[in-house]
Design an enzyme around this catalytic site. Structure first.
Site, PDB file in Angstrom:
ATOM      1  N   SER A   8       0.831  -1.199   0.000  1.00 31.07           N
ATOM      2  CA  SER A   8       0.000   0.000   0.000  1.00 31.07           C
ATOM      3  C   SER A   8       0.863   1.246   0.000  1.00 31.07           C
ATOM      4  CB  SER A   8      -0.910   0.012   1.225  1.00 31.07           C
ATOM      5  OG  SER A   8      -1.497   1.294   1.349  1.00 31.07           O
ATOM      6  N   HIS A  33      -1.262  -1.211  -4.308  1.00 32.76           N
ATOM      7  CA  HIS A  33      -2.521  -0.911  -3.625  1.00 32.76           C
ATOM      8  C   HIS A  33      -2.559   0.594  -3.334  1.00 32.76           C
ATOM      9  CE1 HIS A  33      -6.090  -1.899  -1.212  1.00 32.76           C
ATOM     10  NE2 HIS A  33      -5.655  -1.000  -0.344  1.00 32.76           N
ATOM     11  N   ASP A  35      -4.772   3.760  -1.896  1.00 31.98           N
ATOM     12  CA  ASP A  35      -5.873   4.097  -0.993  1.00 31.98           C
ATOM     13  C   ASP A  35      -6.321   5.533  -1.183  1.00 31.98           C
ATOM     14  OD1 ASP A  35      -6.190   1.687   0.702  1.00 31.98           O
ATOM     15  OD2 ASP A  35      -4.084   2.069   1.170  1.00 31.98           O
ATOM     16  N   MET A  37      -8.878   8.393   0.022  1.00 31.46           N
ATOM     17  CA  MET A  37      -9.729   8.744   1.173  1.00 31.46           C
ATOM     18  C   MET A  37     -10.218  10.178   1.044  1.00 31.46           C
ATOM     19  SD  MET A  37      -7.317   7.285   4.192  1.00 31.46           S
ATOM     20  CE  MET A  37      -6.706   5.600   4.166  1.00 31.46           C
ATOM     21  N   HIS A  66      -8.417   1.395  -4.011  1.00 28.97           N
ATOM     22  CA  HIS A  66      -9.374   1.173  -2.920  1.00 28.97           C
ATOM     23  C   HIS A  66     -10.000   2.523  -2.573  1.00 28.97           C
ATOM     24  CE1 HIS A  66      -9.744  -0.046   1.649  1.00 28.97           C
ATOM     25  NE2 HIS A  66     -10.915   0.138   1.081  1.00 28.97           N
ATOM     26  N   MET A  68     -12.127   4.830  -0.488  1.00 26.96           N
ATOM     27  CA  MET A  68     -12.784   5.048   0.797  1.00 26.96           C
ATOM     28  C   MET A  68     -13.436   6.419   0.719  1.00 26.96           C
ATOM     29  SD  MET A  68      -9.773   3.383   3.066  1.00 26.96           S
ATOM     30  CE  MET A  68      -8.699   3.426   1.639  1.00 26.96           C
ATOM     31  N   MET A 137     -11.759  -5.754   5.283  1.00 26.47           N
ATOM     32  CA  MET A 137     -10.966  -4.819   6.080  1.00 26.47           C
ATOM     33  C   MET A 137     -10.636  -5.477   7.422  1.00 26.47           C
ATOM     34  SD  MET A 137     -10.468  -2.262   4.136  1.00 26.47           S
ATOM     35  CE  MET A 137      -9.426  -1.504   5.377  1.00 26.47           C
ATOM     36  N   ASP A 175      -6.903  -6.419   4.104  1.00 27.94           N
ATOM     37  CA  ASP A 175      -6.338  -5.069   4.127  1.00 27.94           C
ATOM     38  C   ASP A 175      -6.328  -4.499   5.541  1.00 27.94           C
ATOM     39  OD1 ASP A 175      -5.437  -2.558   3.508  1.00 27.94           O
ATOM     40  OD2 ASP A 175      -7.175  -1.978   2.297  1.00 27.94           O
TER      41      ASP A 175
HETATM   42  C1  DX5 Z   1      -6.485   1.471   5.541  1.00 27.32           C
HETATM   43  C2  DX5 Z   1      -6.065   1.210   4.124  1.00 27.32           C
HETATM   44  C3  DX5 Z   1      -4.975   0.234   4.027  1.00 27.32           C
HETATM   45  C4  DX5 Z   1      -3.706   0.671   4.693  1.00 27.32           C
HETATM   46  C5  DX5 Z   1      -3.060  -0.570   5.203  1.00 27.32           C
HETATM   47  O1  DX5 Z   1      -7.582   2.267   5.552  1.00 27.32           O
HETATM   48  O2  DX5 Z   1      -7.143   0.728   3.362  1.00 27.32           O
HETATM   49  O3  DX5 Z   1      -4.736  -0.154   2.683  1.00 27.32           O
HETATM   50  O4  DX5 Z   1      -2.824   1.360   3.840  1.00 27.32           O
HETATM   51  O5  DX5 Z   1      -1.972  -0.172   5.939  1.00 27.32           O
HETATM   52  P1  DX5 Z   1      -1.294  -1.134   7.019  1.00 27.32           P
HETATM   53  O6  DX5 Z   1      -0.769  -2.305   6.271  1.00 27.32           O
HETATM   54  O7  DX5 Z   1      -0.217  -0.257   7.566  1.00 27.32           O
HETATM   55  O8  DX5 Z   1      -2.336  -1.481   8.020  1.00 27.32           O
HETATM   56 ZN    ZN Z   2      -6.646  -0.188   1.338  1.00 27.05          ZN
END
Ligand code: DX5
Ligand code: ZN
Length: 215
Positions: A8, A33, A35, A37, A66, A68, A137, A175
């Site tokens: 990620s 990956h 993310d 947000m 991903h 969010m 998750m 994840d």
């Molecule tokens: C959390 C994200 C993850 C995050 C995982 O909201 O969706 O993808 O980057 O990070 P680690 O591996 O540090 O928990």
């Molecule tokens: Zn993620």
């Protein structure tokens, strides 16, 4: 027992984001990956379309994006244009989830659905055959570096059972809080894809951390 690793980029140093992408490219990891947000669906803001577009030219491996964010349907074509190969939306953010999944696939991407730790796995029963990836998750989304929720193992077993029953071929992606201490156990429990942020980019030697997790 095969599995894929998806580091990620959320945990990378954003001042060196290109280097992190190149590190993943030159590693045994399968996907990037990514993310996204929005500060509304989750209490944090990360990065969005222009950043994905810029790093896309450095990468050949699939971008596993991903989302969010609330109302993800509004941005499905835009993420495709920015370079997403897989687009994962949250069950909790999609009142018309079936339509969202079809729209992602019609845009030419693999469709993923993520569920928060409190969301029952069996709620996916009627869409499971249509999705390419289910992202379980294993932390509450919003931040890297959180502690893995142990109940996830039971949820993998439930999803495995539901997958067989519905004839789905969806990959099971885990994840949050994944690292050397639980990676093998997760794969043995049935995980197909492991996302790892902090355990890779928080390590003294990220390339080595990827190599170890990939094993
Ligand atoms: C959390 C994200 C993850 C995050 C995982 O909201 O969706 O993808 O980057 O990070 P680690 O591996 O540090 O928990
Ligand atoms: Zn993620």
């Amino acid at each position: 027992m095969t599995h894929l690793l998806a580091p990620s980029l959320l945990s990378a140093d954003f001042a060196e984001l290109g280097k992190a992408v190149e590190l993943i490219e030159g590693s045994p990891a399968a996907w990037h990956h990514i993310d996204v947000m929005d500060g509304v669906f989750v209490p944090n803001i990360s990065f969005g379309l222009p950043v994905i577009k810029s790093i896309r030219r450095l990468a050949n491996k699939p971008f596993d994006v991903h989302l969010m964010i609330v109302e993800p349907d509004r941005y499905i074509p835009a993420f495709r244009e920015a370079g997403a190969d897989h687009l994962t939306v949250h069950y909790e953010a999609c009142p018309h989830l079936h339509r969202s999944i079809q729209a992602i696939k019609a845009s030419g991407m693999k469709a993923g659905v993520a569920i928060n730790p409190h969301t029952r796995v069996d709620l996916l029963e009627d869409v499971l055959a249509d999705v390419d990836i289910v992202c379980l998750m294993s932390v509450n989304p919003g931040f890297g570096g959180q502690r893995f929720i142990e109940r996830t193992y039971d949820r993998i077993a439930q999803l495995n059972e539901l997958r067989s029953r519905t004839g789905s071929k969806a990959l099971i992606e885990i994840d949050g809080g994944v690292g050397a201490e639980n990676a093998l156990k997760l794969v043995e429990a049935g995980a197909d894809v492991l996302v790892a942020g902090n355990s890779v980019f928080g390590a003294a030697d990220p390339a080595r951390a990827i190599a170890q997790l990939a094993k």
